[in-house]
Design a protein around this motif. Structure first.
Motif, mmCIF file in Angstrom:
data_model
loop_
_atom_site.group_PDB
_atom_site.id
_atom_site.type_symbol
_atom_site.label_atom_id
_atom_site.label_comp_id
_atom_site.label_asym_id
_atom_site.label_seq_id
_atom_site.Cartn_x
_atom_site.Cartn_y
_atom_site.Cartn_z
ATOM 1 N N GLY A 50 0.828 -1.209 0.000
ATOM 2 C CA GLY A 50 0.000 0.000 0.000
ATOM 3 C C GLY A 50 0.858 1.253 0.000
ATOM 4 O O GLY A 50 0.576 2.203 -0.742
ATOM 5 N N ILE A 51 1.915 1.248 0.797
ATOM 6 C CA ILE A 51 2.826 2.403 0.851
ATOM 7 C C ILE A 51 3.561 2.547 -0.497
ATOM 8 O O ILE A 51 3.695 3.649 -1.033
ATOM 9 N N ALA A 57 1.257 4.053 -3.043
ATOM 10 C CA ALA A 57 1.146 5.509 -2.916
ATOM 11 C C ALA A 57 2.354 6.196 -3.560
ATOM 12 O O ALA A 57 2.205 7.208 -4.255
ATOM 13 N N THR A 81 -5.496 9.008 -1.776
ATOM 14 C CA THR A 81 -4.925 9.719 -0.626
ATOM 15 C C THR A 81 -5.592 9.256 0.663
ATOM 16 O O THR A 81 -4.919 8.945 1.655
ATOM 17 N N THR A 95 -4.616 5.616 1.504
ATOM 18 C CA THR A 95 -3.277 5.515 2.089
ATOM 19 C C THR A 95 -3.269 6.059 3.526
ATOM 20 O O THR A 95 -2.716 5.437 4.435
#
Lengths: 115, 167
Positions: free
Chosen positions: B43-44, B47, B91, B94
């Motif tokens: 997930g990071i 982003a 956004t 995240t």
């Protein structure tokens, strides 16, 4: 230098979204009392002796997962194969692409030809 | 280097990054399959990949932002609004993911109180992201097909390559 400036612009835009969400979460929770999302969306401590059943399904105390359960609602039903989540999302995206391509072709066919 | 070859290499890089980002997203949407640790780190990374994606299409964003309310085509406006919605959604996805992090943030000694609001919002934004990414892909599907065909040599590169900004 230009790239750093652009990254900062993107991060600033993201910060705006996060700030707005935090403000919304704070204002939404300030009116509500008792158990539930508290300030900044954090869970308020339940009253002493509260039943364990008030916890959302799928989570154990301390943040650990229940056996065979996932994180939240979007992970699919209980007992469902884990790969099904991935396949389900892939199928949804494929269907969206197929439908939009079909619509695009139909509208292109109906549009009068330019000279 | 010839301009058409440069355009081809740029399109190929864009496609490879986009495919990697898409695969990361798909795996991240299945945390029971990947495990919570991979889910959070993917997930990071997703982003970060979105930031790279935006940087690669910066000219398109700026050009359309300037003409958004004036001369842009309806499809471009739709794409712009869709991308804006996708940016907001990713956004939030995240951010809420970080707020409920159980592996990534604790690794740095950060432990946030449990927030069920963030958990619910994370689920909702994840579901919306699947739909918006599907629509985003659908809008650029012709470009994906053409670039893939060119990479695998199914079509010959055209003499006058398409401007990347129109993507």
């Amino acid at each position: 230098m230009k790239i750093i400036a652009r990254v900062l612009i993107i991060l600033s835009a993201a910060l705006l979204v996060v700030g707005a969400t935090m403000a919304f979460a704070s204002s939404a929770s300030s009116g509500s009392g008792g158990i539930g999302p508290g300030r900044d969306g954090f869970e308020r401590r339940p009253p002493a002796g509260a039943a364990e059943g008030s916890r959302p399904p799928g989570f154990l105390p301390g943040g650990a997962f229940g056996r065979g359960e996932g994180r939240g609602d979007h992970e699919g039903g209980r007992g469902m194969p884990a790969a099904f989540e991935l396949l389900k999302n892939l199928v949804i995206i494929a269907v969206i692409i197929a439908i939009s391509t079909l619509i695009s072709r139909l509208t292109d066919g109906l549009r009068p030809q330019r000279r | 280097m010839k301009p058409e070859h440069r355009t081809y290499i740029r399109a190929r890089s864009n496609l490879l990054i986009d495919v990697a980002t898409f695969i990361a997203f798909l795996i991240a949407t299945a945390p029971r399959l990947s495990g919570i640790g991979i889910h959070e780190w993917l997930g990071i990374a997703f982003a970060a990949a979105i930031i790279v994606h935006l940087l690669l299409h910066w000219q398109w964003i700026v050009a359309l932002s300037k003409t958004m309310l004036r001369k842009a085509r309806a499809s471009s406006r739709l794409g712009y609004l869709l991308n804006l919605a996708l940016f907001i959604d990713v956004t939030l996805l995240t951010f809420t993911g970080l707020m409920i992090s159980e592996v990534a943030l604790p690794l740095f000694g950060l432990r946030l109180p449990r927030g069920f609001l963030w958990r619910g919002l994370h689920s909702t934004t994840s579901n919306i992201a699947v739909l918006l990414i599907g629509l985003h892909l659908a809008l650029h599907w012709q470009w994906v097909l053409k670039t893939t065909a060119r990479i695998f040599g199914l079509v010959r590169p055209t003499a006058k390559p398409r401007q990347e900004v129109s993507q």
